[in-house]
Design a protein around this motif. Structure first.
Motif, short mmCIF file in Angstrom:
data_model
loop_
_atom_site.label_atom_id
_atom_site.label_comp_id
_atom_site.label_asym_id
_atom_site.label_seq_id
_atom_site.Cartn_x
_atom_site.Cartn_y
_atom_site.Cartn_z
N LYS A 47 0.85 -1.18 0.00
CA LYS A 47 0.00 0.00 0.00
C LYS A 47 0.89 1.24 0.00
CE LYS A 47 -3.61 2.28 2.60
NZ LYS A 47 -4.48 2.24 3.77
N GLY A 48 0.56 2.22 -0.83
CA GLY A 48 1.36 3.43 -0.92
C GLY A 48 2.38 3.41 -2.03
N THR A 49 2.46 2.32 -2.79
CA THR A 49 3.41 2.23 -3.89
C THR A 49 2.89 3.06 -5.06
OG1 THR A 49 4.03 0.00 -3.23
CG2 THR A 49 4.57 0.64 -5.48
N VAL A 50 3.74 3.89 -5.63
CA VAL A 50 3.37 4.70 -6.78
C VAL A 50 3.54 3.84 -8.03
CG1 VAL A 50 3.92 6.77 -8.11
CG2 VAL A 50 4.07 6.80 -5.62
N VAL A 51 2.48 3.79 -8.86
CA VAL A 51 2.50 2.93 -10.05
C VAL A 51 2.05 3.71 -11.27
CG1 VAL A 51 2.08 0.79 -8.79
CG2 VAL A 51 0.15 2.10 -9.61
N GLU A 52 2.51 3.23 -12.42
CA GLU A 52 2.00 3.70 -13.71
C GLU A 52 1.26 2.51 -14.30
OE1 GLU A 52 4.08 5.84 -17.37
OE2 GLU A 52 4.49 3.70 -17.27
N PHE A 53 0.00 2.73 -14.69
CA PHE A 53 -0.81 1.62 -15.17
C PHE A 53 -1.64 2.04 -16.38
CE2 PHE A 53 -3.42 3.96 -12.28
CZ PHE A 53 -4.73 3.82 -12.71
N VAL A 54 -2.16 1.04 -17.09
CA VAL A 54 -2.99 1.28 -18.26
C VAL A 54 -4.44 1.00 -17.87
CG1 VAL A 54 -3.50 0.56 -20.61
CG2 VAL A 54 -1.14 0.63 -19.81
N HIS A 55 -5.31 1.99 -18.12
CA HIS A 55 -6.74 1.84 -17.85
C HIS A 55 -7.50 2.32 -19.08
CE1 HIS A 55 -10.41 1.63 -15.57
NE2 HIS A 55 -10.69 2.88 -15.90
N ASN A 56 -8.21 1.42 -19.73
CA ASN A 56 -8.97 1.73 -20.95
C ASN A 56 -8.09 2.40 -22.01
OD1 ASN A 56 -11.29 0.69 -19.85
ND2 ASN A 56 -12.02 2.66 -19.11
N LYS A 57 -6.93 1.82 -22.24
CA LYS A 57 -5.96 2.28 -23.24
C LYS A 57 -5.35 3.65 -22.93
CE LYS A 57 -8.00 -0.41 -26.95
NZ LYS A 57 -8.55 -0.39 -28.29
N HIS A 58 -5.46 4.11 -21.69
CA HIS A 58 -4.83 5.36 -21.26
C HIS A 58 -3.82 5.04 -20.16
CE1 HIS A 58 -7.65 7.86 -23.46
NE2 HIS A 58 -8.64 7.10 -23.00
N THR A 59 -2.63 5.61 -20.26
CA THR A 59 -1.61 5.43 -19.25
C THR A 59 -1.83 6.45 -18.14
OG1 THR A 59 -0.07 4.67 -20.93
CG2 THR A 59 0.86 5.32 -18.82
N MET A 60 -1.86 5.96 -16.89
CA MET A 60 -2.16 6.83 -15.75
C MET A 60 -1.17 6.59 -14.63
SD MET A 60 -6.24 6.15 -15.70
CE MET A 60 -6.85 7.74 -15.22
N LEU A 61 -1.02 7.59 -13.75
CA LEU A 61 -0.22 7.47 -12.54
C LEU A 61 -1.15 7.38 -11.35
CD1 LEU A 61 2.52 10.18 -13.09
CD2 LEU A 61 2.82 7.73 -13.14
N GLY A 62 -0.76 6.59 -10.37
CA GLY A 62 -1.59 6.47 -9.19
C GLY A 62 -0.83 5.85 -8.03
N GLU A 78 -6.52 -1.84 -6.13
CA GLU A 78 -7.30 -0.61 -6.13
C GLU A 78 -6.28 0.53 -6.14
OE1 GLU A 78 -10.03 -0.41 -2.90
OE2 GLU A 78 -11.11 -2.19 -3.56
N ILE A 79 -6.33 1.36 -7.18
CA ILE A 79 -5.34 2.42 -7.36
C ILE A 79 -6.06 3.76 -7.38
CG2 ILE A 79 -3.57 3.34 -8.89
CD1 ILE A 79 -3.11 0.48 -9.85
N ASP A 114 -0.58 15.83 -8.40
CA ASP A 114 -1.44 17.00 -8.55
C ASP A 114 -1.02 17.87 -9.73
OD1 ASP A 114 -3.02 16.25 -6.42
OD2 ASP A 114 -1.92 17.49 -4.97
N THR A 115 0.27 18.00 -9.95
CA THR A 115 0.75 18.81 -11.06
C THR A 115 0.68 18.06 -12.39
OG1 THR A 115 3.03 18.16 -10.64
CG2 THR A 115 2.27 20.21 -9.63
N ALA A 116 0.77 16.74 -12.36
CA ALA A 116 0.76 15.96 -13.60
C ALA A 116 -0.64 15.70 -14.11
CB ALA A 116 1.49 14.63 -13.39
N ALA A 117 -1.65 15.72 -13.26
CA ALA A 117 -3.03 15.40 -13.68
C ALA A 117 -3.55 16.36 -14.76
CB ALA A 117 -3.95 15.35 -12.48
#
Length: 120
Positions: A47-62, A78-79, A114-117
Motif C-alpha cells: 500500500k502506498g506504492t506509486v504505479v504507472e498503469f494502463v486503464h482503458n488504453k490510457h496510461t495513468m499514474l496512481g 485498487e489504485i 497533482d501537477t501531472a493530472a
C-alpha cells in the motif's frame, strides 16, 4: 522540483525501453499444510506504492490503496489517481512501472500527481 524531474525522467526512460522491461511478475507460492490443505501466498505491491498503469488504453499514474486476491489466486489492485478516483480491479499485467521506495515520500509524490493530472 527534484521529484517532478525524477518522475519526468522515469516517463522518458519508459519511452525508449521495451514494454516488457517494466512488467511486474506476480509469483504464487503454494505450501502444503499438515492436514493436506494448500495455502497460497501472494506477493503483492505494498500500500502506498506509486504505479504507472494502463486503464482503458490510457496510461495513468496512481498510488496503490489496496489489493484483493481472487478465488483462483489472481490478484487485483485498487489504485487512487490524482483526481481522487479509485480504479478497482487493475490487474498486475496492466501495471507498467512501480516505485516501492516512494512510500516515505508520499507527500512529495502527491504533489507530483497533482501537477501531472492537468497535463494528462
Amino acid at each position: 522540483m527534484r521529484v517532478l524531474l525524477a518522475a519526468t525522467l522515469l516517463l522518458a526512460v519508459e519511452a525508449f525501453a521495451p514494454r516488457h522491461a517494466f512488467r511486474q511478475q506476480t509469483r504464487c507460492l503454494a505450501k502444503k499444510e499438515d492436514e493436506g490443505e494448500v495455502v497460497v501466498q501472494i506477493q503483492a505491491l505494498a500500500k502506498g506504492t506509486v504505479v504507472e498503469f494502463v486503464h482503458n488504453k490510457h496510461t495513468m499514474l496512481g498510488v496503490v490503496e489496496d489489493h484483493m486476491v481472487k478465488a483462483k489466486g489472481g490478484l487485483r489492485y485498487e489504485i487512487k489517481t490524482a483526481d481522487e478516483k479509485v480504479h478497482a480491479g487493475v490487474a498486475p499485467k496492466d501495471i507498467n512501472f512501480s516505485a516501492a521506495g516512494a512510500k516515505k515520500q508520499l507527500a512529495a509524490m502527491a504533489d507530483v500527481l497533482d501537477t501531472a493530472a492537468p497535463l494528462l
